[in-house]
Write a protein that holds these residues in place. Structure first.
Motif, mmCIF file in Angstrom:
data_model
loop_
_atom_site.group_PDB
_atom_site.id
_atom_site.type_symbol
_atom_site.label_atom_id
_atom_site.label_comp_id
_atom_site.label_asym_id
_atom_site.label_seq_id
_atom_site.Cartn_x
_atom_site.Cartn_y
_atom_site.Cartn_z
ATOM 1 N N GLY A 1 0.814 -1.204 0.000
ATOM 2 C CA GLY A 1 0.000 0.000 0.000
ATOM 3 C C GLY A 1 0.846 1.251 0.000
ATOM 4 O O GLY A 1 2.052 1.205 -0.193
ATOM 5 N N ASP A 2 0.186 2.370 0.245
ATOM 6 C CA ASP A 2 0.890 3.646 0.249
ATOM 7 C C ASP A 2 1.513 3.911 1.615
ATOM 8 O O ASP A 2 1.284 3.199 2.575
ATOM 9 C CB ASP A 2 -0.080 4.769 -0.122
ATOM 10 C CG ASP A 2 -0.599 4.577 -1.531
ATOM 11 O OD1 ASP A 2 0.165 4.061 -2.362
ATOM 12 O OD2 ASP A 2 -1.770 4.920 -1.773
ATOM 13 N N ARG A 3 2.270 4.974 1.693
ATOM 14 C CA ARG A 3 2.988 5.278 2.943
ATOM 15 C C ARG A 3 2.759 6.734 3.362
ATOM 16 O O ARG A 3 3.673 7.543 3.269
ATOM 17 C CB ARG A 3 4.476 5.016 2.752
ATOM 18 C CG ARG A 3 4.816 3.560 2.542
ATOM 19 C CD ARG A 3 6.273 3.406 2.123
ATOM 20 N NE ARG A 3 7.199 3.771 3.184
ATOM 21 C CZ ARG A 3 7.615 2.956 4.130
ATOM 22 N NH1 ARG A 3 7.168 1.717 4.158
ATOM 23 N NH2 ARG A 3 8.459 3.357 5.045
ATOM 24 N N PRO A 4 1.550 7.093 3.823
ATOM 25 C CA PRO A 4 1.353 8.483 4.245
ATOM 26 C C PRO A 4 2.071 8.760 5.566
ATOM 27 O O PRO A 4 2.288 7.855 6.325
ATOM 28 C CB PRO A 4 -0.151 8.599 4.409
ATOM 29 C CG PRO A 4 -0.620 7.224 4.656
ATOM 30 C CD PRO A 4 0.323 6.299 3.954
#
Lengths: 181, 513
Positions: free
Chosen positions: A178-181
């Motif tokens: 997934g993404d890495r906010p």
């Protein structure tokens, strides 16, 4: 889980009756013993055998699922209990002896035989009777054993494919997760 | 000078140490407090009953994580086993295993504490700088709805279709990859637990932390704490090794949480007014499971990214509740579904298609709602009793109906309650079945991950344990800094309130040295 004398008193006559039944009836009955796959660390062979019988009905080896015995669920629970507080182990032993007790079975289910001596269908009926019992302490025993057996069984990676769980992600490939906010 | 983390199980001899402050517990309260105390130049010793486990050991397998990182090897429950209690036990406490959801304390709760429980000086304006400080250190920020997994989307979509309030949640993460394993120890240190923030901060500045030490007793002489007596525990078995750890502090702080903390005070005989362990609150949780045609894969993705407080205030006579979703890993799901045999297998076989939703009842706000009690077993272990009264049963019933409506609105094919005799709902026409079902202890799954109260703060020494500065009413060098001081539950996930309260308490504790 707690089935201390104080708890029994709280549950009143039914609980006291059960405790008495467990105490006096136990000596009269013979448990169908099972051989553990490895030396026991917490339970004795009798309570292990009762646990093994319960586990095989909570998570039976049917419909493509392996049995609890195949996954050594009772042995894994024995290991877990060996690392738990001694008081917790004592309570689990009491719960198992209560399940096995034929006198308690006679009083509540009309079955005078020990749990381990019942047919699989009889064992299912006994568990159902506990689950649906009007006596809270019997539901307590059911919930404690169901939770423990189901937890250890479904924590086994062998089960993951059967429930559609691919298992934990590989963190060697972070971008895929997934993404890495 | 840098401090150290000592694994007490390996001590070859007894340890005795003097210090300014001994903090018992390394979770949200103890860690934030300790970091502030060493900043002020004080010598701090921390005792933690659990082990020191780091990401190298977090293999994300439930069967390993729960026995390693949770109280009672993951088996903690109320005495009647009706309520499963998820509570952390390792360095970092519950922050190592919580699901990262952060809220500031609601103003209405602080006002209730002031008005009903006589808590002084704890208003939103006072706490705001402390919220800001912990939010910065712990990287607390809103999690984008676009990153919500399908499990959270059910709550989001269902509420919006029904016109009910729902909002994104804030999380204490940095560099999160949205994997979904917060509850079993973050494998990449993205979660900003105290394990990787305030604890290393404090150790870097000189704190000594003993892991694997159970604080058995707080000794009081001539009205003041003289020592904390602990036993070293084996790292693997958690059994006493025979070695003892004795700390002689100028000031002692219990940050052992809302169950072990009251138990410690009770073991120490520090309950002269009979209030220790009383009014223990759990945000008791009921769960609904919905089966969707498409996979939900609720085992992946941030566990909680949206929540609804639509039902937090249901009027003066009713217990309110709030809604979130949990991660759905096999072991957690299997224990929550109380059936057995074929029925259980059929349920578990649909795991990838299951959305689970939780309703957390806001206990302790209504007159007469006194929650539960922490007392002691004969062997000194904490015992938790929590009677499920009529008010809570009504809240459970309303919760289950509300969750079913959300799940149906979001497109569920079937919704199941987690009653011992599961109720199955396929449309709104079936909702009366849920209304008629039995509610209460051992009739359906009840869980808690939020333990609060038991050492309530308040103005009246007759009805509370510590005053509004968190100092024990009778023992001037004893403080309690954790969720046990809450006079009621919060109506939101409690971690940030504990962080901020501990941050606020730093000057008070330091001033007592």
């Amino acid at each position: 889980m707690s089935i201390s004398r104080r708890t029994i008193l709280k549950y009143g006559l039914g609980g006291a009756l059960l405790l008495g039944a467990a105490g006096t009836g136990i000596a009269l009955q013979r448990t169908r013993l099972r051989q553990p796959a490895r030396p026991l660390r917490a339970l004795d062979q009798r309570t292990f055998s009762i646990l093994a019988a319960v586990a095989d009905r909570i998570t039976p080896g049917t419909h493509g699922f392996p049995s609890a015995a195949t996954l050594e669920v009772p042995e894994k629970i024995d290991d877990l209990l060996s690392r738990a507080e001694p008081g917790l182990l004592d309570e689990m032993r009491q719960a198992l002896l209560l399940v096995e007790n034929g006198l308690a079975g006679l009083l509540f289910d009309g079955r005078p035989r020990p749990f381990t001596a019942l047919s699989p269908e009889g064992q299912d009926a006994a568990l159902r009777s506990m689950k649906e019992s009007a006596l809270p302490i019997r539901r307590t025993v059911y919930k404690a054993l169901q939770g423990l057996c189901a937890a250890v069984y479904y924590a086994s990676p062998e089960i993951y494919p059967l429930v559609g769980y691919p298992g934990p992600p590989d963190f060697g490939n972070l971008a895929a997760v997934g993404d890495r906010p | 000078m840098k401090g150290e983390i000592i694994e007490a199980g390996s001590l070859q001899s007894d340890a005795e140490i003097s210090c300014d402050v001994c903090v018992i517990g390394s979770g949200a309260g103890g860690a934030v407090l300790a970091a502030g105390l060493v900043e002020r130049g004080l010598k701090v010793v921390m005792l933690e009953e659990g082990g020191y486990h780091t990401k190298k050991e977090f293999d994300l397998q439930e069967g390993n994580a729960y026995p390693m990182l949770y109280q009672d090897r993951g088996l903690r429950s109320t005495a009647d086993v009706a309520i499963t209690i998820l509570q952390g036990k390792s360095v970092g406490g519950s922050t190592t295993v919580n699901w990262t959801t952060c809220f500031r304390t609601p103003a209405r709760i602080l006002e209730h504490w002031r008005r009903v429980h006589g808590v002084e000086g704890l208003d939103l304006a006072t706490l705001t700088p402390h919220f800001e400080a912990v939010e910065e250190r712990l990287a607390i920020h809103e999690w984008p709805v676009e990153l919500a997994n399908a499990n959270n989307r059910v709550l989001w979509d269902g509420c919006r279709k029904l016109g009910w309030e729902v909002a994104p949640l804030r999380r204490n993460v940095k560099g999160c990859v949205n994997s979904g394993y917060c509850g079993v120890g973050c494998p990449i240190d993205a979660k900003q637990s105290t394990l990787i923030t305030y604890i290393p901060d404090a150790v870097e500045r000189g704190m000594t932390l003993f892991s694997n030490v159970r604080a058995e007793r707080i000794e009081v002489e001539r009205g003041r704490v003289s020592s904390i007596r602990g036993v070293a525990l084996d790292r693997r078995t958690h059994r006493p090794t025979g070695r003892r750890v004795v700390v002689r502090p100028k000031v002692a702080v219990s940050s052992a949480g809302a169950i072990n903390g009251p138990a410690l005070l009770l073991r120490s005989g520090l309950d002269d007014n009979g209030r220790v362990g009383k009014r223990t609150f759990l945000h008791p949780v009921v769960i609904m499971a919905a089966d969707f045609a498409e996979p939900v894969n609720a085992f992946y993705g941030a566990p909680q990214s949206v929540g609804s407080h639509h039902f937090e205030d249901r009027g003066p006579e009713k217990i309110g509740f709030f809604l979130e979703v949990p991660p759905v890993h096999p072991m957690l799901a299997a224990t929550a579904f109380a059936g057995f045999g074929r029925e259980h297998q059929d349920f578990m076989a649909r795991l990838a298609h299951i959305n689970a939703m939780i309703a957390l009842s806001i206990d302790g706000l209504l007159p007469g709602d006194d929650g539960g009690t922490v007392s002691l077993h004969e062997d000194g272990r904490p015992r938790i009793d929590y009677p499920v009264g009529e008010g809570l049963k009504e809240s459970f019933r309303a919760s289950c109906v509300a969750m079913a409506r959300i799940q149906l609105a979001a497109g569920a094919r079937e919704v199941r309650s987690l009653h011992f005799e599961s109720v199955r709902i396929r449309s709104e026409a079936d909702l009366p079945l849920l209304e008629k079902a039995p509610y209460g202890a051992l009739r359906h799954a009840i869980t808690t991950a939020h333990q609060m109260g038991g050492c309530a703060m308040g103005a009246d020494p007759a009805t509370s344990v510590v005053d509004s500065s968190l100092r024990h009413h009778r023992i001037p060098n004893l403080f309690v800094v954790d969720g046990s001081v809450f006079p009621t539950s919060l109506g939101v996930n409690p971690s940030e309130t504990i962080y901020a309260l501990a941050h606020w308490a730093r000057d008070r504790v330091a001033g007592a040295v």
